[in-house]
Design a protein around this motif. Sequence first.
Motif, PDB file in Angstrom:
ATOM      1  N   ALA A 150      46.900  30.149  40.796  1.00  0.00           N
ATOM      2  CA  ALA A 150      46.159  29.190  41.611  1.00  0.00           C
ATOM      3  C   ALA A 150      46.683  29.155  43.044  1.00  0.00           C
ATOM      4  CB  ALA A 150      46.245  27.801  40.982  1.00  0.00           C
ATOM      5  N   GLY A 151      48.006  29.279  43.188  1.00  0.00           N
ATOM      6  CA  GLY A 151      48.584  29.292  44.524  1.00  0.00           C
ATOM      7  C   GLY A 151      48.137  30.500  45.328  1.00  0.00           C
ATOM      8  N   TYR A 152      48.117  31.673  44.678  1.00  0.00           N
ATOM      9  CA  TYR A 152      47.628  32.881  45.356  1.00  0.00           C
ATOM     10  C   TYR A 152      46.168  32.714  45.769  1.00  0.00           C
ATOM     11  CZ  TYR A 152      51.552  36.108  44.529  1.00  0.00           C
ATOM     12  OH  TYR A 152      52.775  36.753  44.556  1.00  0.00           O
ATOM     13  N   CYS A 153      45.342  32.209  44.841  1.00  0.00           N
ATOM     14  CA  CYS A 153      43.917  32.051  45.128  1.00  0.00           C
ATOM     15  C   CYS A 153      43.688  31.105  46.300  1.00  0.00           C
ATOM     16  CB  CYS A 153      43.181  31.536  43.898  1.00  0.00           C
ATOM     17  SG  CYS A 153      43.018  32.746  42.564  1.00  0.00           S
ATOM     18  N   ALA A 154      44.457  30.027  46.348  1.00  0.00           N
ATOM     19  CA  ALA A 154      44.310  29.062  47.439  1.00  0.00           C
ATOM     20  C   ALA A 154      44.704  29.661  48.775  1.00  0.00           C
ATOM     21  CB  ALA A 154      45.152  27.815  47.148  1.00  0.00           C
ATOM     22  N   ASN A 155      45.515  30.725  48.733  1.00  0.00           N
ATOM     23  CA  ASN A 155      45.934  31.400  49.964  1.00  0.00           C
ATOM     24  C   ASN A 155      45.088  32.634  50.270  1.00  0.00           C
ATOM     25  OD1 ASN A 155      48.292  29.976  51.151  1.00  0.00           O
ATOM     26  ND2 ASN A 155      49.130  30.279  49.103  1.00  0.00           N
ATOM     27  N   GLY A 156      43.913  32.700  49.676  1.00  0.00           N
ATOM     28  CA  GLY A 156      42.962  33.741  50.038  1.00  0.00           C
ATOM     29  C   GLY A 156      42.854  34.917  49.099  1.00  0.00           C
ATOM     30  N   LEU A 157      43.753  35.027  48.115  1.00  0.00           N
ATOM     31  CA  LEU A 157      43.689  36.153  47.177  1.00  0.00           C
ATOM     32  C   LEU A 157      42.931  35.711  45.928  1.00  0.00           C
ATOM     33  CD1 LEU A 157      47.283  37.667  47.410  1.00  0.00           C
ATOM     34  CD2 LEU A 157      45.262  38.193  48.746  1.00  0.00           C
ATOM     35  N   ARG A 158      41.622  35.652  46.066  1.00  0.00           N
ATOM     36  CA  ARG A 158      40.819  35.193  44.946  1.00  0.00           C
ATOM     37  C   ARG A 158      39.632  36.129  44.734  1.00  0.00           C
ATOM     38  NH1 ARG A 158      38.570  29.443  46.096  1.00  0.00           N
ATOM     39  NH2 ARG A 158      40.542  29.131  47.172  1.00  0.00           N
ATOM     40  N   PRO A 159      39.063  36.138  43.521  1.00  0.00           N
ATOM     41  CA  PRO A 159      37.886  36.973  43.282  1.00  0.00           C
ATOM     42  C   PRO A 159      36.736  36.577  44.212  1.00  0.00           C
ATOM     43  CG  PRO A 159      38.830  36.241  41.212  1.00  0.00           C
ATOM     44  CD  PRO A 159      39.525  35.463  42.291  1.00  0.00           C
ATOM     45  N   ALA A 160      35.946  37.562  44.580  1.00  0.00           N
ATOM     46  CA  ALA A 160      34.779  37.308  45.408  1.00  0.00           C
ATOM     47  C   ALA A 160      33.715  36.572  44.593  1.00  0.00           C
ATOM     48  CB  ALA A 160      34.215  38.637  45.917  1.00  0.00           C
ATOM     49  N   SER A 161      32.695  36.079  45.269  1.00  0.00           N
ATOM     50  CA  SER A 161      31.544  35.518  44.558  1.00  0.00           C
ATOM     51  C   SER A 161      30.786  36.668  43.911  1.00  0.00           C
ATOM     52  CB  SER A 161      30.623  34.797  45.538  1.00  0.00           C
ATOM     53  OG  SER A 161      30.040  35.730  46.447  1.00  0.00           O
ATOM     54  N   ALA A 162      29.944  36.349  42.936  1.00  0.00           N
ATOM     55  CA  ALA A 162      29.181  37.394  42.253  1.00  0.00           C
ATOM     56  C   ALA A 162      28.301  38.159  43.237  1.00  0.00           C
ATOM     57  CB  ALA A 162      28.337  36.774  41.142  1.00  0.00           C
ATOM     58  N   GLU A 163      27.717  37.445  44.180  1.00  0.00           N
ATOM     59  CA  GLU A 163      26.816  38.080  45.146  1.00  0.00           C
ATOM     60  C   GLU A 163      27.581  39.036  46.062  1.00  0.00           C
ATOM     61  OE1 GLU A 163      27.085  34.838  44.608  1.00  0.00           O
ATOM     62  OE2 GLU A 163      25.209  34.475  43.504  1.00  0.00           O
ATOM     63  N   ALA A 164      28.712  38.582  46.587  1.00  0.00           N
ATOM     64  CA  ALA A 164      29.506  39.437  47.475  1.00  0.00           C
ATOM     65  C   ALA A 164      30.069  40.638  46.720  1.00  0.00           C
ATOM     66  CB  ALA A 164      30.635  38.626  48.097  1.00  0.00           C
ATOM     67  N   ALA A 165      30.480  40.412  45.487  1.00  0.00           N
ATOM     68  CA  ALA A 165      31.036  41.507  44.691  1.00  0.00           C
ATOM     69  C   ALA A 165      29.977  42.565  44.402  1.00  0.00           C
ATOM     70  CB  ALA A 165      31.609  40.969  43.387  1.00  0.00           C
ATOM     71  N   ALA A 166      28.752  42.128  44.127  1.00  0.00           N
ATOM     72  CA  ALA A 166      27.690  43.068  43.762  1.00  0.00           C
ATOM     73  C   ALA A 166      27.449  44.099  44.857  1.00  0.00           C
ATOM     74  CB  ALA A 166      26.404  42.310  43.454  1.00  0.00           C
ATOM     75  N   VAL A 167      27.503  43.658  46.103  1.00  0.00           N
ATOM     76  CA  VAL A 167      27.259  44.567  47.226  1.00  0.00           C
ATOM     77  C   VAL A 167      28.316  45.663  47.265  1.00  0.00           C
ATOM     78  CG1 VAL A 167      27.151  44.740  49.744  1.00  0.00           C
ATOM     79  CG2 VAL A 167      26.090  42.794  48.576  1.00  0.00           C
ATOM     80  N   ILE A 168      29.566  45.282  47.115  1.00  0.00           N
ATOM     81  CA  ILE A 168      30.670  46.243  47.206  1.00  0.00           C
ATOM     82  C   ILE A 168      30.760  47.112  45.952  1.00  0.00           C
ATOM     83  CG2 ILE A 168      33.201  46.415  47.286  1.00  0.00           C
ATOM     84  CD1 ILE A 168      33.123  43.977  49.183  1.00  0.00           C
ATOM     85  N   LEU A 169      30.565  46.511  44.789  1.00  0.00           N
ATOM     86  CA  LEU A 169      30.675  47.273  43.545  1.00  0.00           C
ATOM     87  C   LEU A 169      29.563  48.303  43.403  1.00  0.00           C
ATOM     88  CD1 LEU A 169      31.683  44.433  41.053  1.00  0.00           C
ATOM     89  CD2 LEU A 169      33.170  46.128  42.132  1.00  0.00           C
ATOM     90  N   SER A 170      28.429  48.064  44.074  1.00  0.00           N
ATOM     91  CA  SER A 170      27.320  49.021  43.988  1.00  0.00           C
ATOM     92  C   SER A 170      27.681  50.376  44.595  1.00  0.00           C
ATOM     93  CB  SER A 170      26.084  48.451  44.699  1.00  0.00           C
ATOM     94  OG  SER A 170      26.317  48.312  46.092  1.00  0.00           O
ATOM     95  N   ALA A 171      28.739  50.411  45.404  1.00  0.00           N
ATOM     96  CA  ALA A 171      29.177  51.678  45.998  1.00  0.00           C
ATOM     97  C   ALA A 171      29.821  52.594  44.961  1.00  0.00           C
ATOM     98  CB  ALA A 171      30.154  51.418  47.145  1.00  0.00           C
ATOM     99  N   GLY A 172      30.284  52.030  43.856  1.00  0.00           N
ATOM    100  CA  GLY A 172      30.818  52.843  42.772  1.00  0.00           C
ATOM    101  C   GLY A 172      32.230  53.343  42.964  1.00  0.00           C
ATOM    102  N   LEU A 173      33.053  52.614  43.687  1.00  0.00           N
ATOM    103  CA  LEU A 173      34.441  53.048  43.869  1.00  0.00           C
ATOM    104  C   LEU A 173      35.186  53.090  42.540  1.00  0.00           C
ATOM    105  CD1 LEU A 173      36.929  53.732  45.610  1.00  0.00           C
ATOM    106  CD2 LEU A 173      37.288  51.259  45.899  1.00  0.00           C
ATOM    107  N   VAL A 174      34.986  52.075  41.712  1.00  0.00           N
ATOM    108  CA  VAL A 174      35.671  51.979  40.422  1.00  0.00           C
ATOM    109  C   VAL A 174      34.645  52.054  39.295  1.00  0.00           C
ATOM    110  CG1 VAL A 174      37.063  50.508  38.915  1.00  0.00           C
ATOM    111  CG2 VAL A 174      37.593  50.643  41.361  1.00  0.00           C
ATOM    112  N   GLU A 175      34.934  52.900  38.335  1.00  0.00           N
ATOM    113  CA  GLU A 175      34.065  53.074  37.166  1.00  0.00           C
ATOM    114  C   GLU A 175      34.785  52.545  35.932  1.00  0.00           C
ATOM    115  OE1 GLU A 175      32.213  56.847  34.620  1.00  0.00           O
ATOM    116  OE2 GLU A 175      32.987  57.145  36.658  1.00  0.00           O
ATOM    117  N   VAL A 176      34.093  51.730  35.149  1.00  0.00           N
ATOM    118  CA  VAL A 176      34.643  51.264  33.879  1.00  0.00           C
ATOM    119  C   VAL A 176      34.221  52.266  32.805  1.00  0.00           C
ATOM    120  CG1 VAL A 176      34.790  49.379  32.208  1.00  0.00           C
ATOM    121  CG2 VAL A 176      34.471  48.866  34.643  1.00  0.00           C
TER     122      VAL A 176
END
Length: 294
Positions: free
Chosen positions: A119-145
Amino acid sequence: GGLVSASQEADPVMHVGEDSREADAHVNEDGGSESKSNGEDASLLPENGLDGMSLTAERKAAMVDCLFSAQKLLESSSLAEDAASIALAHLREPRRLYRFLCVSDFDPTAAAQMLVDYAGYCANGLRPASAEAAAVILSAGLVEVIPERDLEGRAVLLVRDVRVLGELLQTHTLEEVAAAHLWLLEERVLVDDVIQECGVSIVQDLSELSFRLMLQLSQPSTLLCQLRFARFLTTAFPCKWGHLVVVDAPSSISMVWPALRSVFPTSLAESVKFLCRPESAAELHKLLGFHVLA
């Protein structure tokens, strides 16, 4: 008083009853506290709060103990209000709380401390993106599951073409790219109960890592970002890490790896494997149990 008490009225998990602190612990002969772990403790979880999770009585008791431990940490800590809110939000969701217990080998005290650190890390800016913001970046396909699991049942994430990172960094910051992949881990990978228990392995093919991108990643501000995320992922993020494999790393990786290694827990740093083609195919098959890179 404090942030936790102010939040309990609207928090069905934290506000488990007026006598919850009495059920939490009793003072032992040494003046410390000893958590109960009988069936009554497990009944303190909300009836509908487990969301279909099948848990042993021992693990239910560990969840209750973790709730109490986290509550005590929040009451005694100097966390900022937004950090405390993040911690409380996770305490309201048993499945998220369970991730911290899995990583901590069901040590309630360690899990509670990790959650508060997270929680401390997240409050200092290291937190997951929103679903909408993540979708844009993940669509580039840098990481494959990868659909297959490794030999220990872990999920496998593959960075097949590192040039995609260079393309992303033309329009996004490294912080934004990292935050999108935190979202991927939390909302798409770790939702699987088996993966929560077993963890995640990562394979990175760096054969296309250009010297230009390497220089960009070596800039002080960018390197600091990598160090912060590396420390977050290895000390406070609720994920077990398995094999960490780097294939065909150029010699320029020496500009970044020593700094990153310094923030890894020793056991994790020592588990990072650097492989080279053509031997890497056979080595990866031996580690993972299937072929992942040609």
